[in-house]
Design a protein around this motif. Structure first.
Motif, short mmCIF file in Angstrom:
data_model
loop_
_atom_site.label_atom_id
_atom_site.label_comp_id
_atom_site.label_asym_id
_atom_site.label_seq_id
_atom_site.Cartn_x
_atom_site.Cartn_y
_atom_site.Cartn_z
N LYS A 105 -2.97 -12.08 -9.28
CA LYS A 105 -2.83 -11.35 -8.01
C LYS A 105 -3.89 -10.25 -7.91
N TRP A 106 -4.07 -9.51 -9.01
CA TRP A 106 -5.03 -8.41 -9.00
C TRP A 106 -6.46 -8.92 -8.77
N LEU A 107 -6.81 -10.02 -9.43
CA LEU A 107 -8.15 -10.60 -9.25
C LEU A 107 -8.39 -11.00 -7.80
N ALA A 108 -7.39 -11.61 -7.18
CA ALA A 108 -7.53 -12.05 -5.79
C ALA A 108 -7.67 -10.87 -4.84
N ILE A 109 -6.83 -9.86 -5.02
CA ILE A 109 -6.83 -8.72 -4.11
C ILE A 109 -8.02 -7.79 -4.33
N GLU A 110 -8.26 -7.43 -5.58
CA GLU A 110 -9.26 -6.41 -5.89
C GLU A 110 -10.68 -6.94 -6.08
#
Length: 122
Positions: free
Chosen positions: A9-14
């Motif tokens: 999730k973090w990779l996709a968002i950030e």
């Protein structure tokens, strides 16, 4: 112990990273680390059961972030702590499982304690 692994999730968002090959390339170029596509895919798609400190450092170097950005370790709930305490009869348990006693193997040498004192030859 509740572990929250939000790398995907973090990779996709950030970082706008959706594929393991993109993270693999970033790790190689920014951190100088070559991880297999299978290893990177496992990091993205699931919570790892074990993780080396060097891998965490490489992720943080490549992504310019802190481990707490995508990974949290929370304390157990009081209910879980009570359950663990009763399961172990209020005794501390080994973190990595019970220590197994090595099986006794027969030696090719005789036990010197089985023989009476013969004295010294001289």
């Amino acid at each position: 112990m509740p572990i929250v692994w939000n790398l995907k999730k973090w990779l996709a968002i950030e970082r706008d990273i959706y594929r393991p090959s993109e993270l693999q390339a970033l790790l190689a170029s920014k951190a100088g680390v070559q991880l297999s596509l299978q290893a990177v895919s496992a990091l993205i798609n699931g919570k790892p059961s074990a993780l080396r400190i060097q891998t965490i450092q490489a992720l943080c170097n490549a992504l310019d972030c802190k481990v707490s950005d995508f990974f949290d370790v929370l304390p157990d709930s009081p209910k879980e702590l009570t359950k663990q305490s009763f399961a172990s009869n209020h005794k501390p348990s080994r973190l990595y499982g019970d220590k197994k006693q090595p099986e006794k193997q027969e030696s090719i040498f005789p036990d010197p304690h089985q023989f009476p004192n013969q004295g010294t030859n001289g």
